[in-house]
Scaffold this active site. Structure first.
Site, short mmCIF file in Angstrom:
data_model
loop_
_atom_site.label_atom_id
_atom_site.label_comp_id
_atom_site.label_asym_id
_atom_site.label_seq_id
_atom_site.Cartn_x
_atom_site.Cartn_y
_atom_site.Cartn_z
N PRO A 134 0.85 -1.17 -0.14
CG PRO A 134 -0.05 -1.10 2.15
CD PRO A 134 0.59 -2.04 1.08
CD GLU A 173 1.84 -4.93 10.57
OE1 GLU A 173 1.84 -3.74 9.81
OE2 GLU A 173 0.94 -5.51 10.94
CG ASP A 233 -11.84 -1.15 -22.75
OD1 ASP A 233 -13.24 -1.25 -22.59
OD2 ASP A 233 -11.01 -2.17 -22.80
N1 SAM Z 1 2.02 -2.43 7.03
C1 SAM Z 1 2.15 -2.35 5.72
C2 SAM Z 1 1.69 -0.81 5.50
O1 SAM Z 1 0.98 -0.34 6.44
O2 SAM Z 1 1.88 -0.44 4.40
C3 SAM Z 1 0.81 -3.08 5.28
C4 SAM Z 1 0.91 -4.44 5.33
S1 SAM Z 1 -0.54 -5.38 4.38
C5 SAM Z 1 -1.43 -5.77 5.92
C6 SAM Z 1 0.18 -6.96 4.05
C7 SAM Z 1 0.51 -7.19 2.67
O3 SAM Z 1 -0.65 -6.83 1.74
C8 SAM Z 1 1.42 -5.96 1.90
O4 SAM Z 1 2.84 -6.53 2.27
C9 SAM Z 1 1.25 -6.14 0.50
O5 SAM Z 1 1.90 -7.21 -0.10
C10 SAM Z 1 -0.25 -6.36 0.63
N2 SAM Z 1 -1.14 -5.15 0.36
C11 SAM Z 1 -2.12 -4.51 1.32
N3 SAM Z 1 -2.62 -3.26 0.79
C12 SAM Z 1 -2.13 -3.48 -0.55
C13 SAM Z 1 -2.20 -2.53 -1.61
N4 SAM Z 1 -3.19 -1.43 -1.45
N5 SAM Z 1 -1.72 -2.76 -2.55
C14 SAM Z 1 -0.74 -3.31 -2.85
N6 SAM Z 1 -0.49 -4.63 -2.13
C15 SAM Z 1 -1.04 -4.56 -0.77
#
Ligand code: SAM
Length: 279
Positions: free
Chosen positions: A108, A135, A192
């Protein structure tokens, strides 16, 4: 082979198997069956060598949650990359960079995944996706891999998923449909939303679309679409796209080249359904 995709994950079952699941379904499944796209799914726990196959540990500095271990990810990526002859750990130690493939790390906190990124990825021969959980992955993994190959940290939207797997499926679907021959002649990605340069939807959101019957539950198809006047229909579609873009994504309008008619349409207000828009 057109595009080779490796996915490293602690949930390989998320992606189905050789015959079923999201990578064997619809357009992507057909492209895979034709050999235009190839998938290798790798279970990260294969490289976790302790008895419990541990892939995570407590965060340095404290705080909640767990962090994915760099040694496990390093071993996994070394082997996955070496399988293509791109670069292995000995090469890396010798300072040799990989010249094939791109590592994509969903997070994210990454840069936004857009149609432009999807178009760039569709021109690659190899993509390696590293799915985080908990995390996320120890930050040194990306730092180290950046010394060896192109690495992108990519977000699929401003929200937090539990893991990278769903994000990877989103990217594969967007990239896969752009590969040559996947959409077929009946449909063009340029028409698109977010369509490519030269298409009718360049920089725009597509307006509403309709099919038979002409009247459904008292709702009529916009008259212009029945006229057979292709120029007028194209103009109507652009008008609708402009209005929808202005209503839903005004941020996109600033990048558009607008002609006098476009400006007039936008100045007239923002109905976003065909019914609202008399012609
Ligand atoms: N601690 C991280 C942060 O706050 O940025 C969030 C970790 S998330 C719970 C776990 C995993 O989900 C990430 O390592 C990533 O691979 C994936 N993930 C979660 N949200 C995402 C998003 N919006 N885009 C891409 N990958 C995402």
């Amino acid at each position: 082979m057109g595009l080779n995709i490796d996915i490293v994950t602690i949930f390989p079952e998320y992606f189905g198997d050789e015959t079923s699941g999201p990578l064997r379904t619809s357009l992507i499944g057909k492209a895979a069956a034709r050999g235009d796209i190839g998938f290798q799914i790798h279970d990260l726990r294969r490289w976790a060598l302790d008895v419990h196959h541990t892939v995570d540990d407590v965060p340095f500095g404290g705080g909640p949650g767990m962090v994915m271990k760099p040694d496990v990810w390093g071993a996994a990526l070394d082997e996955v990359l070496a399988a293509d002859g791109a670069v292995d750990s000995a090469d890396a130690a010798a300072g040799r960079s990989a010249d094939s493939g791109r590592l994509v790390v969903p997070t994210p906190s990454g840069v936004p995944f857009t149609q432009a990124v999807a178009t760039r990825y569709a021109a690659q021969s190899r993509l390696i996706f590293a799915c985080g959980r908990y995390e996320g992955i120890d930050g040194r993994v990306v730092d180290h891999m950046r010394q060896r190959m192109p690495v992108d940290e990519i977000s699929v939207g401003d929200y937090v998923l539990a893991g990278g797997e769903a994000a990877v499926l989103v990217m594969i679907e967007a990239v896969g449909r752009l590969l040559p021959g996947v959409l077929g002649n009946a449909s063009s990605a340029d028409d698109d939303s977010f369509g490519g340069a030269g298409g009718s939807m360049t920089g725009l959101l597509e307006g509403p679309v309709y099919t038979r019957p002409r009247t459904w539950r008292g709702h009529e198809v916009p008259e212009i679409l029945l006229s057979g006047n292709h120029a007028a229909i194209a103009r109507w579609r652009r008008d609708m796209a402009l209005r929808r873009t202005a209503a839903h994504r005004p941020d996109l309008l600033t990048a558009l080249e607008l002609d006098a008619r476009d400006r007039q349409v936008l100045a007239a207000g923002f109905p976003v359904s065909g019914k609202d828009m008399a012609h």
